[in-house]
Scaffold this motif. Structure first.
Motif, PDB file in Angstrom:
ATOM      1  N   ARG A  41      55.963   8.451  77.741  1.00 29.48           N
ATOM      2  CA  ARG A  41      55.572   7.069  77.438  1.00 29.48           C
ATOM      3  C   ARG A  41      54.788   7.004  76.132  1.00 29.48           C
ATOM      4  O   ARG A  41      55.051   6.160  75.275  1.00 29.48           O
ATOM      5  N   ARG A  42      53.822   7.917  75.996  1.00 31.81           N
ATOM      6  CA  ARG A  42      53.004   7.906  74.783  1.00 31.81           C
ATOM      7  C   ARG A  42      53.845   8.158  73.537  1.00 31.81           C
ATOM      8  O   ARG A  42      53.718   7.455  72.524  1.00 31.81           O
ATOM      9  N   ASN A  43      54.722   9.150  73.601  1.00 32.60           N
ATOM     10  CA  ASN A  43      55.508   9.506  72.421  1.00 32.60           C
ATOM     11  C   ASN A  43      56.463   8.388  72.017  1.00 32.60           C
ATOM     12  O   ASN A  43      56.617   8.080  70.830  1.00 32.60           O
ATOM     13  N   ILE A  44      57.121   7.782  72.993  1.00 30.26           N
ATOM     14  CA  ILE A  44      58.051   6.688  72.686  1.00 30.26           C
ATOM     15  C   ILE A  44      57.299   5.504  72.100  1.00 30.26           C
ATOM     16  O   ILE A  44      57.759   4.866  71.140  1.00 30.26           O
ATOM     17  N   GLU A  45      56.145   5.200  72.646  1.00 27.97           N
ATOM     18  CA  GLU A  45      55.358   4.086  72.111  1.00 27.97           C
ATOM     19  C   GLU A  45      54.899   4.367  70.682  1.00 27.97           C
ATOM     20  O   GLU A  45      54.860   3.461  69.844  1.00 27.97           O
ATOM     21  N   GLN A  46      54.580   5.629  70.385  1.00 28.02           N
ATOM     22  CA  GLN A  46      54.159   5.968  69.027  1.00 28.02           C
ATOM     23  C   GLN A  46      55.319   5.856  68.039  1.00 28.02           C
ATOM     24  O   GLN A  46      55.148   5.369  66.922  1.00 28.02           O
ATOM     25  N   PHE A  47      56.504   6.309  68.439  1.00 30.93           N
ATOM     26  CA  PHE A  47      57.668   6.138  67.570  1.00 30.93           C
ATOM     27  C   PHE A  47      57.939   4.655  67.338  1.00 30.93           C
ATOM     28  O   PHE A  47      58.289   4.239  66.230  1.00 30.93           O
ATOM     29  N   SER A  48      57.768   3.847  68.378  1.00 34.83           N
ATOM     30  CA  SER A  48      57.988   2.402  68.244  1.00 34.83           C
ATOM     31  C   SER A  48      56.991   1.786  67.277  1.00 34.83           C
ATOM     32  O   SER A  48      57.351   0.928  66.455  1.00 34.83           O
ATOM     33  N   LEU A  49      55.736   2.218  67.361  1.00 31.70           N
ATOM     34  CA  LEU A  49      54.725   1.703  66.435  1.00 31.70           C
ATOM     35  C   LEU A  49      55.051   2.091  65.001  1.00 31.70           C
ATOM     36  O   LEU A  49      54.853   1.302  64.068  1.00 31.70           O
ATOM     37  N   TYR A  50      55.549   3.308  64.825  1.00 32.14           N
ATOM     38  CA  TYR A  50      55.942   3.749  63.483  1.00 32.14           C
ATOM     39  C   TYR A  50      57.030   2.831  62.926  1.00 32.14           C
ATOM     40  O   TYR A  50      56.958   2.365  61.781  1.00 32.14           O
ATOM     41  N   ILE A  51      58.043   2.563  63.735  1.00 32.41           N
ATOM     42  CA  ILE A  51      59.157   1.728  63.279  1.00 32.41           C
ATOM     43  C   ILE A  51      58.689   0.298  63.025  1.00 32.41           C
ATOM     44  O   ILE A  51      59.105  -0.342  62.052  1.00 32.41           O
ATOM     45  N   LEU A  52      57.816  -0.209  63.883  1.00 32.19           N
ATOM     46  CA  LEU A  52      57.260  -1.546  63.658  1.00 32.19           C
ATOM     47  C   LEU A  52      56.505  -1.596  62.331  1.00 32.19           C
ATOM     48  O   LEU A  52      56.605  -2.579  61.582  1.00 32.19           O
ATOM     49  N   ASP A  53      55.748  -0.541  62.038  1.00 36.37           N
ATOM     50  CA  ASP A  53      55.018  -0.488  60.765  1.00 36.37           C
ATOM     51  C   ASP A  53      55.979  -0.522  59.579  1.00 36.37           C
ATOM     52  O   ASP A  53      55.735  -1.205  58.578  1.00 36.37           O
ATOM     53  N   VAL A  54      57.071   0.234  59.687  1.00 37.07           N
ATOM     54  CA  VAL A  54      58.052   0.259  58.601  1.00 37.07           C
ATOM     55  C   VAL A  54      58.612  -1.136  58.362  1.00 37.07           C
ATOM     56  O   VAL A  54      58.671  -1.621  57.226  1.00 37.07           O
ATOM     57  N   PHE A  55      59.012  -1.810  59.432  1.00 34.44           N
ATOM     58  CA  PHE A  55      59.601  -3.141  59.268  1.00 34.44           C
ATOM     59  C   PHE A  55      58.557  -4.179  58.861  1.00 34.44           C
ATOM     60  O   PHE A  55      58.877  -5.124  58.135  1.00 34.44           O
ATOM     61  N   ASP A  56      57.316  -4.021  59.315  1.00 35.17           N
ATOM     62  CA  ASP A  56      56.268  -4.941  58.867  1.00 35.17           C
ATOM     63  C   ASP A  56      56.104  -4.879  57.355  1.00 35.17           C
ATOM     64  O   ASP A  56      55.864  -5.893  56.691  1.00 35.17           O
ATOM     65  N   LYS A  57      56.248  -3.681  56.798  1.00 38.22           N
ATOM     66  CA  LYS A  57      56.082  -3.510  55.357  1.00 38.22           C
ATOM     67  C   LYS A  57      57.333  -3.873  54.569  1.00 38.22           C
ATOM     68  O   LYS A  57      57.251  -4.301  53.418  1.00 38.22           O
ATOM     69  N   GLU A  58      58.511  -3.705  55.171  1.00 40.96           N
ATOM     70  CA  GLU A  58      59.747  -3.774  54.396  1.00 40.96           C
ATOM     71  C   GLU A  58      60.649  -4.964  54.695  1.00 40.96           C
ATOM     72  O   GLU A  58      61.558  -5.250  53.916  1.00 40.96           O
ATOM     73  N   THR A  59      60.456  -5.666  55.817  1.00 36.47           N
ATOM     74  CA  THR A  59      61.408  -6.708  56.211  1.00 36.47           C
ATOM     75  C   THR A  59      61.579  -7.770  55.138  1.00 36.47           C
ATOM     76  O   THR A  59      62.700  -8.104  54.737  1.00 36.47           O
ATOM     77  N   LYS A  60      60.478  -8.315  54.664  1.00 37.60           N
ATOM     78  CA  LYS A  60      60.577  -9.389  53.673  1.00 37.60           C
ATOM     79  C   LYS A  60      61.259  -8.898  52.402  1.00 37.60           C
ATOM     80  O   LYS A  60      62.166  -9.554  51.873  1.00 37.60           O
ATOM     81  N   TYR A  61      60.841  -7.732  51.921  1.00 41.08           N
ATOM     82  CA  TYR A  61      61.426  -7.180  50.693  1.00 41.08           C
ATOM     83  C   TYR A  61      62.925  -6.956  50.861  1.00 41.08           C
ATOM     84  O   TYR A  61      63.735  -7.359  50.012  1.00 41.08           O
ATOM     85  N   PHE A  62      63.311  -6.316  51.967  1.00 43.70           N
ATOM     86  CA  PHE A  62      64.714  -5.987  52.185  1.00 43.70           C
ATOM     87  C   PHE A  62      65.573  -7.239  52.325  1.00 43.70           C
ATOM     88  O   PHE A  62      66.608  -7.374  51.668  1.00 43.70           O
ATOM     89  N   LEU A  63      65.154  -8.152  53.194  1.00 45.08           N
ATOM     90  CA  LEU A  63      65.980  -9.330  53.456  1.00 45.08           C
ATOM     91  C   LEU A  63      66.096 -10.214  52.224  1.00 45.08           C
ATOM     92  O   LEU A  63      67.175 -10.745  51.928  1.00 45.08           O
ATOM     93  N   CYS A  64      64.993 -10.383  51.508  1.00 47.11           N
ATOM     94  CA  CYS A  64      65.034 -11.220  50.303  1.00 47.11           C
ATOM     95  C   CYS A  64      65.929 -10.593  49.235  1.00 47.11           C
ATOM     96  O   CYS A  64      66.736 -11.274  48.596  1.00 47.11           O
ATOM     97  N   LYS A  65      65.788  -9.287  49.049  1.00 46.96           N
ATOM     98  CA  LYS A  65      66.578  -8.616  48.023  1.00 46.96           C
ATOM     99  C   LYS A  65      68.061  -8.603  48.388  1.00 46.96           C
ATOM    100  O   LYS A  65      68.931  -8.850  47.540  1.00 46.96           O
ATOM    101  N   LEU A  66      68.371  -8.343  49.655  1.00 42.73           N
ATOM    102  CA  LEU A  66      69.764  -8.337  50.095  1.00 42.73           C
ATOM    103  C   LEU A  66      70.380  -9.729  49.982  1.00 42.73           C
ATOM    104  O   LEU A  66      71.527  -9.878  49.543  1.00 42.73           O
ATOM    105  N   SER A  67      69.634 -10.765  50.378  1.00 43.78           N
ATOM    106  CA  SER A  67      70.149 -12.136  50.286  1.00 43.78           C
ATOM    107  C   SER A  67      70.396 -12.529  48.839  1.00 43.78           C
ATOM    108  O   SER A  67      71.376 -13.211  48.526  1.00 43.78           O
ATOM    109  N   LYS A  68      69.502 -12.087  47.971  1.00 42.95           N
ATOM    110  CA  LYS A  68      69.662 -12.398  46.554  1.00 42.95           C
ATOM    111  C   LYS A  68      70.916 -11.736  45.992  1.00 42.95           C
ATOM    112  O   LYS A  68      71.686 -12.348  45.242  1.00 42.95           O
TER     113      LYS A  68
END
Length: 754
Positions: free
Chosen positions: A159-186
């Motif tokens: 449980r702990r390990n899966i939750e930590q991997f999930s937090l890592y992925i959430l952090d990545v998307f928190d930092k990159e979602t806007k940049y990626f989606l805006c750039k791809l849409s453009k």
């Protein structure tokens, strides 16, 4: 277990770099060669050896661009291989390559078709024969046995390990979602994505991450929330209810077609080079760099902080006794920076040039290499010559302004195609292509007349119109193996209405529902394959228990049935192919895990730095092939923004659907459906988010293994095997690249079921 990473260490100093086509966004270019070898990548391992100034090197007089490195026992580690030449002690680069090659062959767990290193080649070459992980036919029995014997302690660790991997992925998307989606849409649609869309899509991505987390937690025996198991059972029950209608002969035929595509990917090539950092710019490039500084400042400013590396390789311009001590100067970092910072039109030129090379030049002779210029006789023009031509064209021509008033993409492609061929042809005819950074080097001086003539003939015989019309996406023929009656279509639609917040927009009453079609194609072709009872067994093992605890209920609002299907299929496919590594990652418990948890934000930063460019380029290429892309481009190209207040995007557009009239006839009928642009736009993005999340999930787990090995190698192992411990990270980076390539293959396969 000791950690090699101190508190003040920065992931910017990570010792591995992608280079070549994967680094500059052209990793798919080689596929046009149609030679069954789709995977090729380059890795630079950055040694901890650093050369402080010119006093640490000796230029090879006979070969511009080559140096020898003096060995200083006060500065360099004692285990480094060395040798003497003219009463001087130098680092032996060839012996270093041999040691690393031997280590990697010994420790490698994959099937190797061939591997080699030589004194006159920069790379350590590996060709693998297992690019696609096989499906484990006994995986359900293994999971069931494991879950029966799992301890409470293992479950809590999981449980702990899966939750930590999930937090890592959430952090990545928190930092990159806007940049990626805006750039791809453009880039895809030439629009600015509204904040409303960004926030909505970001919320959807977070929901999908939690959905994946819940599925993986079930492997640890943790019951799923009742609201999710309810929806999963509804989907599986519906599937089983009409599974008997499948035409088994047609299904088997489609299986064979899929296997033909899988076998097309025969091997995987990996080139590894050792890079020794120069903490200065060598004198031989100063004239060129000064020219750029004062005459092309826009280029100079991009590369003014870039690093030159020394790569072990014999020039062949000296006696063989000097060969082990020669290093070629490498400007891979400079070239990657310039490639990534290009305007779109310049990237388009680069793409066209590489495709021409792989389809028409390299295809003529399988002995083609990618060396950066030597004085030995070569049998085939190197890809580095093409890369250099693009560098010169981007400097010499103002391509952005040349095409600023041209809106026809075909016209632009056609003109760039002709301009590159003419530029390349002129270099071949004059047998002169100057190195971009070292003025004394002519990259074509090493080729004989027959090689030049063969390449010129290939260029002169290219049919421009045919080349531009060619679709390089592998064609996978499709056969319908189930006919949906009007009752089935309506029953599925009723299921959506009663149990899901969002319904399929591609729905024609009593005739068609695209989510229904996708359900059967994915379940049958990707997962079930030859096991008729697969889904029944899986449901019994993973979905037989659920929790009513309100704190565990997962947010499934605005999640449609297709998104749940896609996440489930992706999850199951990963388990089928990667259960040993998944089990290891979930239930492993050591000090390194604590270290990674503590340093999560730093590793998020490194993960983005390492993979951002490739993931963006690969995602862009995949999205361009999406069936909705062209329709959306046509209908929104005249506007600057998609936003809900604009009536323009409530305007319905006509989409065509082709159906067979019945299962007894091959006759087809064309149906039309009107869909608002903004709904189609949402469908475009939402349909790709499950796979984008899975991209990051797979890369994160592979990246963790690299991190674990590099930063937490046992201290005794490091002390007793200093060379071995320093270069073993190359094995882990290969695992990461393999995961990336498998993602691309799987994405293409999934898209073929549309």
């Amino acid at each position: 277990m000791g950690s090699l990473l101190n508190k003040d260490d920065d992931p910017e100093n990570f010792p591995l770099l992608l280079s070549g086509s994967m680094s500059d966004g052209q990793s798919a270019a080689k596929e046009v060669a149609d030679d069954g070898l789709s995977y090729e990548y380059d890795i630079i391992y950055i040694s901890k050896i650093e050369i402080s100034d010119e006093n640490g090197i000796e230029y090879v007089a006979e070969a511009p661009g080559y140096i020898r490195i003096f060995y200083d026992n006060n500065s360099y580690e004692s285990h480094l291989p060395t040798g003497s030449l003219n009463n001087q002690t130098f680092i032996d680069g060839y012996q270093l390559k041999q040691q690393i090659h031997s280590i990697m062959k010994e420790q490698n767990l994959r099937s190797i078709s061939s591997s080699s290193t030589s004194i006159d080649k920069a790379n350590i070459f590996f060709q693998f024969s297992d690019p696609n992980p096989p499906i484990d036919c006994n995986i359900l029995e293994k999971i069931e046995l494991f879950r029966q014997n799992i301890t409470n302690e293992q479950q809590q660790i999981g449980r702990r390990n899966i939750e930590q991997f999930s937090l890592y992925i959430l952090d990545v998307f928190d930092k990159e979602t806007k940049y990626f989606l805006c750039k791809l849409s453009k880039e895809l649609f030439h629009i600015d994505l509204s904040n409303q869309h960004i926030n909505k899509y970001h919320t959807k991505i977070k929901q999908l991450i939690h959905l994946y987390k819940t599925l993986y937690l079930s492997l640890a025996g943790i019951p799923m929330p009742s609201n999710l198991t309810h929806k999963l059972r509804l989907i599986l029950n519906f599937y089983e209810q009409y599974r008997h209608l499948v035409d088994e002969n047609a299904l088997e035929s489609q299986f064979e077609i899929f296997e033909m595509y899988n076998k097309r990917i025969l091997t995987e090539d990996c080139d590894i080079v050792i890079g020794i950092k120069l903490k200065f710019w060598p004198q031989i490039i100063q004239t060129r760099m000064n020219y750029l500084k004062y005459n092309k400042s826009h280029i100079y400013n991009k590369i003014k902080n870039a690093t030159v590396y020394a790569i072990p390789k014999w020039s062949k311009s000296t006696d063989s006794e000097a060969a082990p001590y020669e290093f070629r100067l490498s400007f891979s970092v400079f070239e990657s920076i310039l490639a990534r910072s290009r305007y779109d039109i310049e990237k388009k030129l680069n793409n066209i040039a590489r495709r021409i090379y792989y389809r028409y030049i390299k295809k003529q002779d399988s002995s083609c290499g990618s060396g950066e210029g030597t004085n030995n006789i070569e049998e085939c023009i190197s890809s580095y010559v093409v890369k250099t031509c693009v560098l010169w064209m981007c400097e010499m021509y103002d391509l952005k302004n040349d095409y600023k008033n041209v809106n026809d993409e075909q016209e632009i492609s056609r003109d760039l195609f002709k301009r590159f061929i003419n530029f390349f042809r002129e270099r071949l005819e004059t047998k002169l292509c100057q190195h971009y950074f070292i003025e004394q080097i002519n990259l074509l001086s090493s080729y004989n007349s027959s090689t030049i003539t063969r390449s010129l003939d290939a260029l002169n015989n290219i049919d421009v119109k045919h080349h531009l019309k060619t679709n390089y996406k592998p064609y996978i023929p499709k056969r319908d193996f189930i006919h949906f009656t009007s009752n089935i279509v309506e029953e599925f639609h009723e299921l959506e209405l009663n149990h899901f917040d969002v319904q399929c927009p591609f729905y024609i009453p009593e005739k068609y529902n695209s989510y229904l079609k996708r359900l059967y194609r994915l379940f049958l072709l990707i997962i079930e394959r030859n096991d008729r009872n697969w889904w029944i067994h899986l449901s019994t093992i993973l979905f037989n228990k659920s929790t009513e605890n309100q704190s565990d209920i997962i947010d499934l609002s605005n999640i449609n049935i297709q998104e749940i299907i896609d996440c489930l299929v992706t999850f199951v496919n990963n388990v089928q192919r990667r259960w040993p590594i998944i089990k290891y990652l979930i239930f492993e418990n050591d000090s390194m895990k604590e270290f990674v948890i503590e340093k999560r934000h730093m590793f998020v930063k490194y993960g983005i730095k390492f993979c951002e460019q490739f993931i963006y380029d690969d995602t862009l290429g995949y999205l361009k092939q999406n069936c909705f892309s062209e329709t959306l481009q046509t209908n929104i190209k005249h506007s600057k923004q998609i936003d809900y207040p604009y009536d323009e995007y409530n305007r319905p557009i006509q989409c065509s659907i082709t159906l067979k009239k019945s299962e007894q006839t091959e006759k087809e009928e064309e149906l039309s459906i009107l869909i608002p642009i903004d709904v189609l736009f949402d469908e475009f993005w939402n349909g790709n988010f499950p796979y984008l999340v899975d991209h990051v999930l797979v890369l994160s787990t592979a990246g963790y293994l690299i991190t674990k090995f590099i930063f937490a190698t046992d201290k005794y192992y490091q002390e007793s095997n200093p060379v071995r411990s320093k270069f073993m990270p190359c094995l882990r980076i290969i695992k990461l690249i393999r995961s990336i390539l498998e993602i691309r293959r799987r994405a293409t396969l999934y898209s073929s079921v549309e």
